[in-house]
Design an enzyme around this catalytic site. Structure first.
Site, PDB file in Angstrom:
ATOM      1  N   GLY A   1       0.879  -1.149   0.000  1.00 51.65           N
ATOM      2  CA  GLY A   1       0.000   0.000   0.000  1.00 51.65           C
ATOM      3  C   GLY A   1       0.917   1.199   0.000  1.00 51.65           C
ATOM      4  CB  CYS A   2       0.357   4.728  -0.639  1.00 56.69           C
ATOM      5  SG  CYS A   2       1.295   6.084  -1.310  1.00 56.69           S
TER       6      CYS A   2
END
Lengths: 426, 140
Positions: free
Chosen positions: B50-51
């Site tokens: 994920g970021c």
């Protein structure tokens, strides 16, 4: 067209504490309807201004007035609506010229934002003038938008991309920069201010040094344009790019300034309508500046509203804005530093109002989630600057970025919110 | 316990909390108690990017059932993972593929499954279903 209100008559009781700042903050806040809402049951505290700023009523109304009153395609129409739309569109270009103190409006190209401005320069100037073995110097503080376009170009043409190292305090290592410059250096591309750390870079000095070896310089002004006075002639910068949405204007619009001689020498970016002079199947000749770089129907409504945003900023004044924002940054830095386990990332002598920090043993995402529960909007993560995070051996930071509509009371809420985070995570 | 029985049990537990703080305290606690994830599985193959935070997921077959183990470097995500694992682990691939996950919405945590880049959780759920599909294909 609605005129932006002037905010330079302070109401003494509502003035902030610093004498250098005469700011009617209550009145300014009423210009931003979005701020007056609850998030998760608390009054919104919006500290994500480095990602995008909120829009004053005047900007929202400029968009509505355009679509309600005179939406028409520009430049070639001879009817009244088209003429009015064209006049406002070109008036906005002159407003951008004045905002940047550019010599002429023909040197202002409307883009979709800073990213497009950088890509335009890479794909036209870069592709046309650079050859294998040439070097592009960027900095270790760049947003991915000022890294990737150069890497793509480098991959295609056999160029080398080098980055100016970042010192422990978040400033650029200019001594090393001096040693990197050579006659192979063709482009230097740096930001005016860092989005993840807030560092204001000495771009005037960087530009002078780059020019001394014959390189052209692009400055990414996405972060600086809302905080600092921009004077492209004083900087002697070759290209300067910014985005309207970080300047209290609409999303999807920005501008690129380029020196006339360079823009004239560059090939067009995209082909299409507007950018042509004459088209036959045998040969097409291209239009003059700035239209050579503006293929297709432009983003008329947002260009028109950008002018309103600039007028709004000008009415407050950049020096009042930066004095007030510095006051917020100084206070927030002092307060956040007092929280045990906090490490501030980026302590440059000159900063825009961006405060990035890590909290010992607590993941930035957890901080972001718990602050959001308290109505506080910050940004967490790598802020599209992974090399900066690698430089400081961290995965991400929590970043609070302040605008002139923020208050000391809101910073107090952030501090209380962070104490709550620590309590919950303990 | 069926997937839906576990979901209903979680929903019932969350009914005890009347404010966000209690709810998140509970999730953080679940995160802390999540069964340890084998260090040898903390590889690129198991990471779901994920970021914001990193999530690791491992799946294996135990008889007819898929067993999930997972981890994250962020504690709230770890707590949410713990619930997803509790709901979906130890079920057959078919049960997992057909599962309708309604508990996140019922307990007011649906924003954590929103499809934003900042969130590895939605990708994790997708990955859990992908594993189930793969195991199901393997069996047939």
């Amino acid at each position: 067209m609605p005129q932006p209100q002037t905010h330079q008559q302070p109401i003494p009781s509502m003035m902030t504490t610093t004498s250098a700042v005469s700011f009617d903050i209550e009145r300014i806040r009423t210009d931003f309807p979005i701020l007056d809402q609850e998030v998760n049951g608390r009054k919104l505290v919006y500290f994500d201004n480095a990602a995008t700023t909120q829009k004053p009523v005047a900007v929202i109304e400029a968009l509505m007035n355009y679509y309600r009153g005179y939406n028409a395609n520009i430049h070639r129409g001879i009817h009244t609506l088209a003429e009015k739309a064209t006049a406002d569109f070109e008036a906005s270009r002159r407003a951008v010229r004045d905002f940047l103190n550019a010599p002429s409006a023909e040197e202002i190209i409307f883009t979709s934002g800073t990213t497009m401005g950088i890509n335009l320069v890479a794909q036209t100037y870069g592709r046309h003038f650079l050859k294998a073995g040439d070097e592009i110097i960027i900095s270790g503080l760049e947003h991915h938008s000022n890294i990737v376009p150069w890497q793509m170009l480098a991959g295609e043409k056999g160029l080398t991309v080098r980055a100016i190292p970042v010192l422990e305090n978040g400033e650029l290592d200019l001594e090393t920069f001096d040693t990197m410059l050579s006659d192979r250096t063709k482009i230097v591309a740096v930001n005016h201010a860092s989005n993840s750390l807030g560092t204001v870079n000495p771009v005037k000095e960087i530009i002078a040094k780059a020019h001394a070896v014959g390189a052209v310089v692009l400055v990414d002004g996405a972060q600086a344009s809302s905080h600092l006075e921009i004077d492209v002639q004083d900087l002697d910068v070759d290209f300067y790019a910014f985005s309207a949405h970080k300047l209290y204007g609409p999303t999807g619009i920005g501008a690129l300034y380029g020196k006339r001689a360079l823009l004239e020498a560059m090939p067009p970016y995209m082909g299409g309508g507007e950018m042509i002079k004459e088209v036959t199947f045998e040969k097409t000749t291209f239009n003059d500046l700035p239209y050579k770089f503006e293929a297709g129907t432009p983003n008329i409504a947002d260009v028109v509203a950008l002018k309103t945003a600039l007028e709004y900023i000008n009415a407050i004044g950049k020096s009042a804005i930066s004095a007030y924002e510095n006051h917020l940054l100084t206070y927030a830095t002092e307060q956040v530093s007092q929280i045990e386990g906090v490490r501030i990332i980026g302590q440059a002598k000159e900063k825009i109002s961006v405060l990035s920090f890590v909290l010992d043993g607590i993941h930035h995402q957890d901080i972001g989630i718990i602050l959001d529960q308290q109505g506080i909007a910050v940004r967490t993560g790598h802020h599209c600057t992974q090399p900066v995070m690698d430089r400081f051996c961290i995965l991400g930071t929590t970043r609070a970025s302040f605008a002139f509509y923020n208050t000391i009371e809101e910073i107090d809420k952030l501090i209380a919110g962070l104490h709550r985070v620590k309590k919950l995570m303990a | 316990m069926t997937i839906n029985e576990t979901q209903d049990e979680i929903i019932e537990e969350f009914e005890l909390f009347d404010d966000w703080e209690g709810k998140y305290e509970y999730i953080i606690d679940l995160g802390k108690k999540l069964a340890p994830f084998k260090e040898e599985f903390k590889t690129e193959d198991h990471i779901i990017k994920g970021c914001q935070s990193r999530v690791w997921l491992h799946a294996e077959l135990n008889g007819d059932n898929v067993v999930f183990t997972a981890d994250s470097d962020a504690i709230i995500v770890k707590g949410l993972i713990s619930m997803l694992v509790k709901v979906l682990s130890e079920h057959t691939p078919e049960e997992i593929i057909n599962a309708d996950l309604y508990f996140m919405e019922k307990v007011g945590l649906q924003q954590h499954l929103a499809q934003t880049r900042s969130n590895g959780l939605a990708s994790m759920l997708k990955q859990m279903k992908t594993y189930a599909l793969a195991f199901s294909a393997l069996k047939n």
